[in-house]
Design an enzyme around this catalytic site. Structure first.
Site, PDB file in Angstrom:
ATOM      1  N   HIS A 140      -2.537  15.239 128.178  1.00 21.22           N
ATOM      2  CA  HIS A 140      -2.235  16.640 128.494  1.00 21.22           C
ATOM      3  C   HIS A 140      -1.967  17.436 127.216  1.00 21.22           C
ATOM      4  O   HIS A 140      -2.335  18.614 127.119  1.00 21.22           O
ATOM      5  CB  HIS A 140      -1.026  16.698 129.432  1.00 21.22           C
ATOM      6  CG  HIS A 140      -0.607  18.093 129.766  1.00 21.22           C
ATOM      7  ND1 HIS A 140       0.531  18.661 129.241  1.00 21.22           N
ATOM      8  CD2 HIS A 140      -1.168  19.043 130.550  1.00 21.22           C
ATOM      9  CE1 HIS A 140       0.656  19.886 129.701  1.00 21.22           C
ATOM     10  NE2 HIS A 140      -0.363  20.146 130.489  1.00 21.22           N
ATOM     11  N   GLU A 142       6.798  23.768 130.386  1.00 17.15           N
ATOM     12  CA  GLU A 142       5.984  23.431 131.557  1.00 17.15           C
ATOM     13  C   GLU A 142       6.606  22.280 132.340  1.00 17.15           C
ATOM     14  O   GLU A 142       6.670  22.299 133.580  1.00 17.15           O
ATOM     15  CB  GLU A 142       4.576  23.071 131.100  1.00 17.15           C
ATOM     16  CG  GLU A 142       3.557  22.895 132.204  1.00 17.15           C
ATOM     17  CD  GLU A 142       2.165  22.589 131.665  1.00 17.15           C
ATOM     18  OE1 GLU A 142       1.266  22.329 132.494  1.00 17.15           O
ATOM     19  OE2 GLU A 142       1.971  22.576 130.427  1.00 17.15           O
ATOM     20  N   GLU A 189      -5.189  18.422 125.944  1.00 14.77           N
ATOM     21  CA  GLU A 189      -5.735  19.525 126.750  1.00 14.77           C
ATOM     22  C   GLU A 189      -5.334  20.867 126.149  1.00 14.77           C
ATOM     23  O   GLU A 189      -6.122  21.817 126.122  1.00 14.77           O
ATOM     24  CB  GLU A 189      -5.212  19.407 128.179  1.00 14.77           C
ATOM     25  CG  GLU A 189      -5.564  20.578 129.071  1.00 14.77           C
ATOM     26  CD  GLU A 189      -4.742  20.608 130.347  1.00 14.77           C
ATOM     27  OE1 GLU A 189      -4.357  21.716 130.781  1.00 14.77           O
ATOM     28  OE2 GLU A 189      -4.476  19.532 130.910  1.00 14.77           O
ATOM     29  N   HIS A 190      -4.104  20.959 125.664  1.00 17.06           N
ATOM     30  CA  HIS A 190      -3.631  22.198 125.035  1.00 17.06           C
ATOM     31  C   HIS A 190      -4.214  22.389 123.636  1.00 17.06           C
ATOM     32  O   HIS A 190      -4.576  23.494 123.247  1.00 17.06           O
ATOM     33  CB  HIS A 190      -2.100  22.164 124.914  1.00 17.06           C
ATOM     34  CG  HIS A 190      -1.381  22.427 126.192  1.00 17.06           C
ATOM     35  ND1 HIS A 190      -0.487  23.465 126.347  1.00 17.06           N
ATOM     36  CD2 HIS A 190      -1.404  21.785 127.384  1.00 17.06           C
ATOM     37  CE1 HIS A 190       0.017  23.447 127.568  1.00 17.06           C
ATOM     38  NE2 HIS A 190      -0.525  22.429 128.216  1.00 17.06           N
TER      39      HIS A 190
END
Length: 415
Positions: free
Chosen positions: A52, A132, A55-56
């Site tokens: 993840h 998040e 992903e950023h």
């Protein structure tokens, strides 16, 4: 009516990278994605959340472009570029008007080929991801869902939160992220999928020019979950609503039973005529929204229910759900329900084929999860071939097995 068509072509480069396309020349939009067959289940505990994190980070700059240049280029042509992370894959995609497709494809391949992964960007995104993660932990729906999968696959990577943990995110360094990328983001784990007005040969040529010289790499080794399901988990929160998650282990994406499972799921909780919606929502008014979903992995699967209700109604709602699953485990579904479910799945698939995004997703998921993309007609034929006996058998296996239950709310529900 003519049979549904697809024009799927597949090219395998010498180093294992796959390019799969479904040409639809009459569309005004092209959907292209890079699918990486590595996800949260392939991370160590110390690197939980690394997929993840990437992903950023991949959109935060390359050797030739900074983050702003990437954003401006995409905005200038009205395209969309984004990413998502799952347990077994990570995808980076763009949806773009066909006349500017070359711009978006070049950007997508660039971020995958030469990301900077700069230390300053890792530190900046660390704070974003921690925000998040905190938001997810404070959302009772998210918390109930995460806790449910932790209970279905306790101690196994499939039960982990995709975002990682506060401890792992704070501890991951830029060297860790770079090492994870260099270990896994290699041709053996890459699928470039595209649907719309695409020239397959030109896309293969462009992909090969960037990636053909790279070493193949290896695919992740995975252990199937053998852990016992945890039956109950409760998080006390001062909320008016009780948020429920209920789940059962189910066949994997590799199983031939996946078609019967999909049909069972539709009858159980997949639509407005489903047993869950009609009994819990329409007949008794116990919840505003309720439904079921199937999650399938290469070696395991899950069928889950998610809903919320006033705390005092939670025991009754749970009783209704358990009554439905007990009946399904014992009797399955009848021919009329099976016929409706087949019609719903057939219609949903055919309507989805109108979208290049749906076609591209079908290619990517098929390749990274099963190593193949079934022709549309064959997929429909396999759905049509499912019998009531098939569904009864799968229903008995799923609902006759142990269940997990997660609850977030003011009070627990006794077993």
């Amino acid at each position: 009516m003519s049979a549904p068509t697809d024009r799927v072509r597949r090219t395998l480069l010498d180093n294992g990278l796959r390019v799969v396309t479904d040409e639809q020349p009459d569309r005004a939009m092209l959907s292209v994605a890079a699918w990486v067959s590595v996800g949260s289940r392939d991370e160590s505990e110390q690197l939980s959340g690394a997929s993840h994190f990437l992903e950023h980070l991949l959109f935060k700059g390359t050797a030739d472009r900074d983050a702003r240049s990437i954003a401006v280029a995409i905005d200038a042509i009205g395209a969309e570029m984004n990413a998502f992370t799952a347990s077994e894959h990570t995808a980076f995609y763009t949806n773009v008007p066909v006349h500017d497709a070359h711009v978006a494809v070049d950007l997508l391949l660039d971020v995958l080929d030469k990301p900077l992964l700069a230390s300053r960007e890792v530190d900046a995104e660390r704070h974003v991801i921690l925000d998040e993660l905190a938001a997810a932990q404070q959302d009772p729906d998210d918390l109930a869902s995460v806790t449910l999968f932790e209970s279905l696959f306790p101690g196994h990577p499939l039960g982990r939160e995709t975002l990682g943990t506060g401890e792992s995110i704070r501890g991951i360094s830029s060297d860790d992220i770079r090492g994870f990328f260099e270990s896994w983001y290699l041709p053996a784990n890459l699928v470039i999928a595209a649907a719309g007005p695409i020239d397959h040969d030109l896309l293969v040529e462009e992909v090969a020019s960037r990636f053909s010289a790279k070493k193949a790499g290896t695919r992740p080794e995975r252990q199937a979950p053998e852990c016992e399901v945890v039956s109950r988990a409760f998080h006390e929160r001062p909320t008016e609503l009780a948020h429920l998650g209920i789940g059962w282990r189910a066949p994997s994406v590799q199983s031939d039973d996946r078609y019967a499972l999909s049909l069972l799921n539709h009858v159980f909780g997949g639509g407005p005529s489903s047993l869950l919606f009609q009994e819990a929502r329409e007949s008794r008014g116990l919840t505003y929204s309720i439904g079921s979903e199937v999650a399938q992995h290469v070696d395991a699967g899950a069928l889950t229910v998610h809903c919320a209700t006033l705390a005092e109604q939670a025991p009754r709602l749970l009783e209704v759900i358990e009554g439905i699953t007990t009946d399904l485990a014992e009797h399955g579904i009848d021919r009329e329900a099976l016929a409706r479910a087949k019609g719903a799945m057939r219609g949903s698939m055919l309507m989805g084929l109108e979208s290049p995004v749906a076609r591209m997703t079908r290619l990517g998921v098929g390749e990274v999860m099963r190593g193949e993309v079934l022709p549309v007609q064959e997929h429909l034929e396999r759905i049509e071939a499912v019998t009531v006996d098939d569904v009864r058998r799968v229903s008995a296996d799923v609902f006759g097995g142990p269940s997990a239950r997660s609850l977030v709310g003011p009070v627990d529900i006794p077993a």
